[in-house]
Motif scaffolding. Structure first.
Motif, mmCIF file in Angstrom:
data_model
loop_
_atom_site.group_PDB
_atom_site.id
_atom_site.type_symbol
_atom_site.label_atom_id
_atom_site.label_comp_id
_atom_site.label_asym_id
_atom_site.label_seq_id
_atom_site.Cartn_x
_atom_site.Cartn_y
_atom_site.Cartn_z
ATOM 1 N N UNK A 1 62.326 26.018 -7.724
ATOM 2 C CA UNK A 1 61.099 26.196 -8.012
ATOM 3 C C UNK A 1 61.164 28.031 -8.025
ATOM 4 N N UNK A 2 61.677 28.482 -7.138
ATOM 5 C CA UNK A 2 61.504 29.944 -7.302
ATOM 6 C C UNK A 2 62.017 30.662 -8.438
ATOM 7 N N UNK A 3 63.089 29.803 -9.008
ATOM 8 C CA UNK A 3 63.701 30.338 -10.384
ATOM 9 C C UNK A 3 62.691 30.505 -11.404
ATOM 10 N N UNK A 4 61.945 29.369 -11.258
ATOM 11 C CA UNK A 4 60.911 29.198 -12.504
ATOM 12 C C UNK A 4 59.887 30.388 -12.492
ATOM 13 N N UNK B 1 61.897 31.887 -2.547
ATOM 14 C CA UNK B 1 63.204 32.179 -2.228
ATOM 15 C C UNK B 1 63.545 32.418 -0.694
ATOM 16 N N UNK B 2 62.500 33.021 -0.207
ATOM 17 C CA UNK B 2 62.893 33.350 1.361
ATOM 18 C C UNK B 2 62.751 31.925 2.142
ATOM 19 N N UNK B 3 61.764 31.130 1.649
ATOM 20 C CA UNK B 3 61.612 29.651 2.170
ATOM 21 C C UNK B 3 62.856 28.893 2.160
ATOM 22 N N UNK B 4 63.756 28.601 1.060
ATOM 23 C CA UNK B 4 64.723 27.908 0.552
ATOM 24 C C UNK B 4 65.866 28.509 1.237
ATOM 25 N N UNK C 1 66.094 29.806 4.383
ATOM 26 C CA UNK C 1 65.854 29.405 5.792
ATOM 27 C C UNK C 1 65.050 30.509 6.630
ATOM 28 N N UNK C 2 64.145 31.387 5.834
ATOM 29 C CA UNK C 2 63.222 32.241 6.526
ATOM 30 C C UNK C 2 62.233 31.385 7.197
ATOM 31 N N UNK C 3 61.811 31.735 8.171
ATOM 32 C CA UNK C 3 60.515 30.882 9.137
ATOM 33 C C UNK C 3 59.356 31.471 8.462
ATOM 34 N N UNK C 4 58.255 30.785 8.973
ATOM 35 C CA UNK C 4 56.942 31.085 8.416
ATOM 36 C C UNK C 4 56.696 32.738 9.004
ATOM 37 N N UNK C 5 56.956 33.084 10.413
ATOM 38 C CA UNK C 5 56.793 34.361 10.765
ATOM 39 C C UNK C 5 57.433 35.315 9.801
ATOM 40 N N UNK C 6 58.546 34.988 9.471
ATOM 41 C CA UNK C 6 59.412 36.249 8.668
ATOM 42 C C UNK C 6 58.528 36.234 7.150
ATOM 43 N N UNK C 7 58.297 35.071 6.762
ATOM 44 C CA UNK C 7 57.632 34.976 5.318
ATOM 45 C C UNK C 7 56.348 35.831 5.283
ATOM 46 N N UNK D 1 55.402 37.918 7.506
ATOM 47 C CA UNK D 1 55.784 39.518 7.699
ATOM 48 C C UNK D 1 56.072 40.125 6.654
ATOM 49 N N UNK D 2 57.082 39.666 5.960
ATOM 50 C CA UNK D 2 57.566 40.260 4.680
ATOM 51 C C UNK D 2 56.248 40.280 3.468
ATOM 52 N N UNK D 3 55.673 39.422 3.238
ATOM 53 C CA UNK D 3 54.622 39.232 2.320
ATOM 54 C C UNK D 3 53.393 40.169 2.629
ATOM 55 N N UNK D 4 52.901 40.026 3.778
ATOM 56 C CA UNK D 4 51.896 41.131 4.566
ATOM 57 C C UNK D 4 52.558 42.515 3.970
ATOM 58 N N UNK D 5 53.625 43.034 4.678
ATOM 59 C CA UNK D 5 54.026 44.527 4.537
ATOM 60 C C UNK D 5 53.948 44.733 3.146
ATOM 61 N N UNK D 6 54.829 43.905 2.240
ATOM 62 C CA UNK D 6 54.790 44.106 0.896
ATOM 63 C C UNK D 6 53.393 44.348 0.169
ATOM 64 N N UNK D 7 52.467 43.606 0.402
ATOM 65 C CA UNK D 7 51.069 43.829 0.011
ATOM 66 C C UNK D 7 50.381 45.169 0.490
#
Length: 260
Positions: free
Chosen positions: A58-61, A96-99, A101-107, A109-115
Motif C-alpha cells: 500500500x505504501x508503494x501505491x 512504510x514505517x508501519x510495515x 515494525x515502527x510502533x505507534x509511538x514512533x509513527x 513522533x515522526x509524523x508530528x515532528x515532520x508536520x
C-alpha cells in the motif's frame, strides 16, 4: 465490469485534467478541477492495484501517487494541491514505517515532528511563494503536528513501567516550534489556543501520574479538576487580553495588513 471501472476512472481523470487546462490554473475553477484530477489519479491507482493484484504494498501505491502528482504540484502552486500532496506523501511514509515494525509511538513522533517542521518552513519562506500565502496551510500543518505529538507524549506519561522520554521530548520540541511561530506578530490566536490545549492535556496527565504514583487516588480527581479549571481560566483571560491588543492573522487568500 472490470473494463467499465477502469475506463470510467480514466475518463474522470482525463476530463478533470482537461477542465483544469481549459479553465486555467489562475482561476479557482481550474485549481478545483486539477485537485479533482489528482484525487481521481489516486483512485485509479487503487483500482489498478485491486484489479490486477500487482503485489505492490500500500505504501508503494501512495509513493507512486505522490511522485506522479509532482508536475501538477509545481504547475498548480496552490494551498489545496500542496496540502493534498503532503497528505499523500506522509501517508506513504507512515505506511512504510508501519510495515517495517515502527510502533505507534514512533509513527506519531515522526509524523508530528515532520508536520511541525513543514509548518515552520511554510510559515516562513514558504509563504513568500506565489499561491502559498495565507495562514490556512501552516495552520493545518501545526494542528496536525499537535494532534500527533500529544498522543506520543501521553504514551510516555502512561508507560508505567518506564518513562522513555522520547515522546515527551518530541512533543516539547514540536509544541515549542508551533508556539514560537504563532507568537510572531501578529500572534495567531487559533494556534496559541491549540498550543495551550496541548500543554494542558500533557501537564494534567503528568500530574495524574504523579498523584497515582504517590498513592493519592482519593484526592486525585479533585486536584486534577482544580488544575484543569485554573489553567483554562488563565489561558482564556490571557487570550482575550491578547485579542484586544493585536490584529488577527489573515486567512488563506487574504492579503496581509500593511502598516502606515
Amino acid at each position: 465490469g472490470r473494463s467499465a471501472r477502469l475506463y470510467g476512472g480514466q475518463a474522470v481523470l482525463v476530463l478533470a485534467a482537461l477542465a483544469a487546462w481549459r479553465l486555467g490554473l489562475a482561476r479557482a475553477g481550474g485549481q478545483a478541477a486539477l485537485v479533482l484530477a489528482a484525487v481521481a489519479l489516486g483512485a485509479l491507482l487503487a483500482l489498478l492495484g485491486q484489479t490486477y493484484q500487482t503485489g505492490a504494498d500500500t505504501w508503494q501505491l501512495f509513493a507512486l501517487w505522490a511522485v506522479l502528482l509532482l508536475p501538477w504540484l509545481v504547475a498548480a502552486r496552490s494551498t489545496a494541491m500542496t496540502l493534498l500532496w503532503l497528505a499523500v506523501a506522509q501517508t506513504a511514509l507512515l505506511l512504510w514505517l508501519g510495515e517495517h515494525g515502527a510502533g505507534l509511538r514512533l509513527t506519531w513522533l515522526v509524523a508530528g515532528l515532520l508536520n511541525a517542521g513543514l509548518h515552520l518552513a511554510w510559515h516562513g519562506p514558504g509563504r513568500r511563494l506565489e499561491g502559498l500565502d495565507g495562514a490556512l496551510g501552516p495552520r493545518l500543518l501545526a494542528l496536525a503536528a499537535l494532534a500527533l505529538l500529544v498522543p506520543a507524549a501521553l504514551s510516555d506519561v502512561f508507560s508505567w513501567n518506564s518513562l522513555r522520554g522520547t515522546g515527551l521530548l518530541g512533543w516539547l520540541l514540536g509544541t515549542a516550534a508551533v508556539a514560537w511561530s504563532a507568537w510572531r506578530r501578529p500572534p495567531d490566536l487559533l494556534l496559541l489556543s491549540a498550543v495551550a490545549l496541548a500543554v494542558i492535556v500533557v501537564d494534567t496527565a503528568l500530574l495524574a501520574r504523579l498523584l497515582f504514583e504517590l498513592r493519592l487516588e482519593a484526592m486525585a480527581f479533585l486536584v486534577l479538576t482544580g488544575a484543569v479549571i485554573g489553567q483554562v481560566a488563565w489561558v482564556t483571560g490571557w487570550l482575550r487580553r491578547l485579542a484586544h491588543g493585536e490584529r488577527p492573522v489573515p486567512l488563506a487568500g487574504e492579503a496581509e495588513p500593511i502598516d502606515g
